[in-house]
Motif scaffolding. Structure first.
Motif, PDB file in Angstrom:
ATOM      1  N   GLN A 252       0.813  -1.212   0.000  1.00 19.46           N
ATOM      2  CA  GLN A 252       0.000   0.000   0.000  1.00 19.46           C
ATOM      3  C   GLN A 252       0.849   1.265   0.000  1.00 19.46           C
ATOM      4  O   GLN A 252       0.490   2.271  -0.616  1.00 19.46           O
ATOM      5  N   ALA A 253       2.001   1.242   0.663  1.00 19.18           N
ATOM      6  CA  ALA A 253       2.856   2.433   0.722  1.00 19.18           C
ATOM      7  C   ALA A 253       3.323   2.844  -0.669  1.00 19.18           C
ATOM      8  O   ALA A 253       3.431   4.039  -0.973  1.00 19.18           O
ATOM      9  N   GLN A 254       3.585   1.870  -1.532  1.00 24.39           N
ATOM     10  CA  GLN A 254       4.015   2.195  -2.888  1.00 24.39           C
ATOM     11  C   GLN A 254       2.834   2.536  -3.785  1.00 24.39           C
ATOM     12  O   GLN A 254       2.963   3.337  -4.712  1.00 24.39           O
ATOM     13  N   VAL A 255       1.681   1.950  -3.509  1.00 23.58           N
ATOM     14  CA  VAL A 255       0.486   2.284  -4.286  1.00 23.58           C
ATOM     15  C   VAL A 255       0.186   3.771  -4.168  1.00 23.58           C
ATOM     16  O   VAL A 255      -0.254   4.417  -5.122  1.00 23.58           O
ATOM     17  N   VAL A 293       3.165   1.756 -13.664  1.00 23.94           N
ATOM     18  CA  VAL A 293       2.939   1.755 -12.217  1.00 23.94           C
ATOM     19  C   VAL A 293       4.154   1.204 -11.485  1.00 23.94           C
ATOM     20  O   VAL A 293       4.614   1.771 -10.482  1.00 23.94           O
ATOM     21  N   ARG A 294       4.702   0.098 -11.969  1.00 21.28           N
ATOM     22  CA  ARG A 294       5.885  -0.478 -11.313  1.00 21.28           C
ATOM     23  C   ARG A 294       7.074   0.465 -11.402  1.00 21.28           C
ATOM     24  O   ARG A 294       7.890   0.552 -10.473  1.00 21.28           O
ATOM     25  N   ALA A 340      -0.644   9.917  -1.130  1.00 18.44           N
ATOM     26  CA  ALA A 340      -1.149   9.136  -0.009  1.00 18.44           C
ATOM     27  C   ALA A 340      -2.392   9.783   0.576  1.00 18.44           C
ATOM     28  O   ALA A 340      -3.291   9.102   1.061  1.00 18.44           O
ATOM     29  N   ARG A 341      -2.445  11.138   0.534  1.00 15.29           N
ATOM     30  CA  ARG A 341      -3.600  11.837   1.099  1.00 15.29           C
ATOM     31  C   ARG A 341      -4.782  11.837   0.144  1.00 15.29           C
ATOM     32  O   ARG A 341      -5.929  11.907   0.572  1.00 15.29           O
ATOM     33  N   LYS A 342      -4.484  11.782  -1.169  1.00 13.86           N
ATOM     34  CA  LYS A 342      -5.559  11.873  -2.159  1.00 13.86           C
ATOM     35  C   LYS A 342      -6.323  10.553  -2.215  1.00 13.86           C
ATOM     36  O   LYS A 342      -5.728   9.486  -2.283  1.00 13.86           O
ATOM     37  N   LYS A 343      -7.625  10.632  -2.187  1.00 15.24           N
ATOM     38  CA  LYS A 343      -8.442   9.425  -2.290  1.00 15.24           C
ATOM     39  C   LYS A 343      -8.368   8.895  -3.716  1.00 15.24           C
ATOM     40  O   LYS A 343      -8.666   9.605  -4.666  1.00 15.24           O
TER      41      LYS A 343
END
Length: 362
Positions: A252-255, A293-294, A340-343
């Motif tokens: 999730q941190a990288q997503v 993405v990767r 990370a803050r953006k939904k």
């Protein structure tokens, strides 16, 4: 790039497509003899006049062509998929109005079924041809001499590899080929591979309404019918966030580093079939989005991510070639915590299926 059908040069025709066996029965009585053919010098190209505007269209050896049925009438409608399709092997003649070509015929599924029935070959009538779409063709060994007056335009026949993650999209009205047909022995090559078929063992027919989903992961490269996945319980019960991580195989941190629109595209299911998704579907664009993405996920925030390159192009240039994606919607802030803050809006809720092999989202 999207492959599209191009260039018909006669006025629309009518009548249904004659069967393959009737091609020879309708051959012109003035077809050159073997001695005449040998006496003519090979030509590099021939020209056919477009009846609509008088322009001369050049045809060369090695090109694929549309060929008129002998019983089609001018000024009436016919379906493009009913056209005969052939590859020009040789061009000869003794004048512009007496020019002939040798064509190597592409067979449709119906042609193969009819040929097998006539030759009693292949172990059964039409064996394996039920998966042929109406625009699918297989190059055969069968050749015939025809007049250039029978040529109705150039045809694009696209090679289609069902296991290729970067298969280009194919228009719904473009001829395509997955295999060849040995008309001497009544065999389709390569043979239908059960390892790439759905668990139901039905091979893919693009004209069917039952869509197929693809798992592009190493060790899978596998297509499944949505109906088979649903009937056998291959449906995810994970949360959208968990499915997003499983889609991309990222924590999730990288997503959180991924631009939202790119993330949404990468989490789109790979689907093909039916009138909406087409022969090859969206496999190329989604697989490339996951590569992007990767690349983003592995790049530290201190580096300039807008300058990242994939196959020597930037993300915005790649997006310029896509339909329905606005480059301006992608934001490249300096602070990765913004992501990370953006939904992040994903389509995970509408993509419940999982691969029948690895059980990852598809």
């Amino acid at each position: 790039m999207r492959y599209d059908q191009t260039l018909t040069i006669k006025k629309p025709q009518s009548r249904r497509r004659r069967s393959f066996s009737k091609r020879r029965k309708n051959s012109n009585a003035s077809v050159p003899t073997s001695d005449q053919w040998k006496s003519w010098k090979p030509m590099q190209f021939c020209a056919v006049e477009d009846s609509r505007n008088g322009e001369r269209i050049i045809f060369r050896t090695g090109e694929n062509i549309l060929v008129l049925n002998h019983d089609w009438f001018p000024n009436e409608h016919y379906d493009l998929c009913d056209s005969w399709v052939g590859k020009i092997v040789d061009i000869r003649g003794n004048s512009p109005r007496n020019t002939w070509v040798i064509v190597q015929w592409y067979f449709s599924g119906k042609d193969i079924a009819e040929h097998e029935k006539a030759q009693k070959a292949g172990g059964g009538v039409g064996k394996g041809t039920s998966s042929y779409g109406k625009f699918e063709r297989s190059l055969s060994q069968d050749r015939q001499v025809i007049s250039t007056l029978s040529i109705n335009g150039k045809a694009i026949v696209v090679d289609y590899d069902e296991t290729a993650p970067l298969q280009e999209p194919i228009s719904s009205e473009c001829f395509y080929t997955r295999r060849t047909y040995n008309s001497l022995f009544g065999s389709v090559m390569p043979a239908f591979d059960p390892s790439i078929a759905c668990r139901c063992k039905r091979h893919y027919n693009p004209d069917e309404a039952d869509l197929m989903r693809f798992c592009p992961r190493d060790g899978c490269r596998h297509w499944c019918h949505e109906s088979c996945l649903r009937e056998n319980g291959f449906v995810s019960n994970k949360s959208p966030d968990e499915r997003t991580q499983d889609f991309l195989d990222l924590p999730q941190a990288q997503v959180g580093r991924i631009p939202p629109d790119l993330l949404r595209l990468a989490c789109t299911s790979i689907v093909k079939g039916g009138p909406t998704h087409g022969v090859a579907g969206n496999v190329k664009v989604v697989c490339e989005a996951r590569e992007w993405v990767r690349l983003y996920a592995s790049t530290p925030s201190s580096e300039c991510r807008p300058g990242l390159l994939l196959r020597d192009i930037t993300l915005d240039r790649w997006l310029d070639g896509l339909d329905g994606v606005e480059v301006e919607d992608l934001i490249y802030p300096d602070d990765e915590s913004y992501f990370a803050r953006k939904k992040v809006q994903t389509e995970a809720e509408s993509l419940p299926y999982v691969c029948s092999h690895c059980e990852k989202p598809i």
